[in-house]
Scaffold this motif. Structure first.
Motif, short mmCIF file in Angstrom:
data_model
loop_
_atom_site.label_atom_id
_atom_site.label_comp_id
_atom_site.label_asym_id
_atom_site.label_seq_id
_atom_site.Cartn_x
_atom_site.Cartn_y
_atom_site.Cartn_z
N LEU A 20 -9.19 -4.28 -6.54
CA LEU A 20 -8.88 -3.12 -5.42
C LEU A 20 -8.26 -2.26 -6.59
CD1 LEU A 20 -7.95 -3.36 -2.40
CD2 LEU A 20 -6.07 -4.07 -2.30
N GLN A 21 -7.88 -0.66 -6.26
CA GLN A 21 -7.38 0.48 -6.59
C GLN A 21 -6.78 0.72 -5.33
OE1 GLN A 21 -7.08 1.52 -9.69
NE2 GLN A 21 -5.45 3.09 -8.49
N MET A 22 -5.44 0.55 -5.21
CA MET A 22 -4.41 0.65 -5.23
C MET A 22 -3.41 2.00 -5.19
SD MET A 22 -2.63 -2.53 -3.72
CE MET A 22 -1.59 -3.46 -4.77
N ASN A 23 -3.63 2.79 -4.53
CA ASN A 23 -3.03 4.27 -4.75
C ASN A 23 -2.10 5.21 -3.27
OD1 ASN A 23 -4.57 4.86 -6.40
ND2 ASN A 23 -6.11 5.38 -5.50
N SER A 24 -0.84 5.31 -3.70
CA SER A 24 -0.10 5.56 -2.54
C SER A 24 0.60 4.80 -2.27
CB SER A 24 -0.45 6.86 -1.96
OG SER A 24 -1.28 7.75 -2.13
N LEU A 25 0.71 4.22 -3.55
CA LEU A 25 1.52 3.01 -2.57
C LEU A 25 3.42 2.61 -1.68
CD1 LEU A 25 1.21 0.59 -5.75
CD2 LEU A 25 0.32 -0.64 -3.33
N LYS A 26 3.02 2.33 -0.88
CA LYS A 26 4.44 1.92 0.01
C LYS A 26 5.04 0.90 0.08
CE LYS A 26 2.07 5.23 3.30
NZ LYS A 26 1.23 5.50 5.18
N PRO A 27 6.29 0.50 0.26
CA PRO A 27 6.92 -0.34 0.09
C PRO A 27 6.28 -1.28 1.29
CG PRO A 27 8.55 1.73 1.16
CD PRO A 27 6.88 2.20 0.65
N GLU A 28 6.29 -0.83 1.98
CA GLU A 28 5.46 -2.34 2.84
C GLU A 28 4.30 -2.80 2.59
OE1 GLU A 28 6.46 1.23 4.05
OE2 GLU A 28 5.02 1.59 5.33
N ASP A 29 3.45 -2.51 0.74
CA ASP A 29 2.18 -3.43 1.10
C ASP A 29 3.10 -3.57 -0.26
OD1 ASP A 29 1.09 1.17 0.18
OD2 ASP A 29 0.44 -1.37 1.52
N THR A 30 4.66 -4.63 0.06
CA THR A 30 4.92 -5.76 -0.76
C THR A 30 3.75 -7.04 -0.15
OG1 THR A 30 7.25 -4.23 -1.87
CG2 THR A 30 7.11 -6.89 -1.72
N ALA A 31 3.79 -7.38 -1.87
CA ALA A 31 3.17 -8.09 -0.80
C ALA A 31 2.55 -9.76 -2.16
CB ALA A 31 1.68 -8.54 0.26
N VAL A 32 2.03 -10.86 -1.98
CA VAL A 32 1.30 -11.61 -3.00
C VAL A 32 -0.09 -10.91 -2.89
CG1 VAL A 32 0.95 -13.28 -4.01
CG2 VAL A 32 3.00 -13.33 -3.12
N TYR A 33 -1.16 -10.95 -3.83
CA TYR A 33 -2.45 -10.19 -3.25
C TYR A 33 -3.23 -11.57 -3.63
CZ TYR A 33 -1.47 -5.62 -1.31
OH TYR A 33 -0.52 -4.69 -0.77
N TYR A 34 -4.39 -11.71 -2.76
CA TYR A 34 -5.19 -13.03 -3.45
C TYR A 34 -7.35 -12.41 -3.15
CZ TYR A 34 -1.56 -15.83 -2.42
OH TYR A 34 0.35 -16.76 -1.63
N CYS A 35 -7.34 -12.57 -3.76
CA CYS A 35 -8.78 -12.51 -2.79
C CYS A 35 -9.67 -13.60 -2.61
CB CYS A 35 -9.67 -11.74 -4.80
SG CYS A 35 -10.39 -12.92 -5.91
#
Length: 114
Positions: free
Chosen positions: A80-95
């Protein structure tokens, strides 16, 4: 025994980028569609991106145009390529598969500072 291992998270400033990886042991992704989920303390776990074995992609509206999912089926790795990250993207990420076929891994923490 199936085990999913997510990695690549970290602390990044708003506008920054991260690339998450998910590797599987004990199984193969094969032709399964795969997805990336995230969970923050305030929200339930939600699907943010998925990819099918024919490379059809879907994204949650809030990440569309910023996140990109890809797979290497030969290596059983999902990215998962994540660009232009925002504070609201803060989380634990799972697949996992979109229907959560496999046991959940530990996830990888993504923290975006403003």
């Amino acid at each position: 025994q199936v085990r999913l291992v997510e990695s690549g998270g970290g602390l990044v400033q708003a506008g920054g980028s991260l690339r998450l990886s998910c590797a599987a042991s004990g199984t193969i992704f094969g032709a399964r569609p795969m997805g990336w989920f995230r969970q923050s303390p305030e929200k339930q776990r939600e699907l943010v991106a998925r990819i099918s074995n024919s490379d059809n992609e879907w994204y949650k509206d809030s990440v569309k145009g910023r996140f990109s999912v890809s797979t290497d089926y030969a290596k059983d790795v999902v990215y998962l390529q994540m660009n232009s990250l925002k504070p609201e993207d803060t989380a634990v990420y799972y697949c996992n598969t979109p229907d959560s076929t496999f046991p959940w891994g530990q996830g990888t923490q993504v923290t975006v500072s403003s």
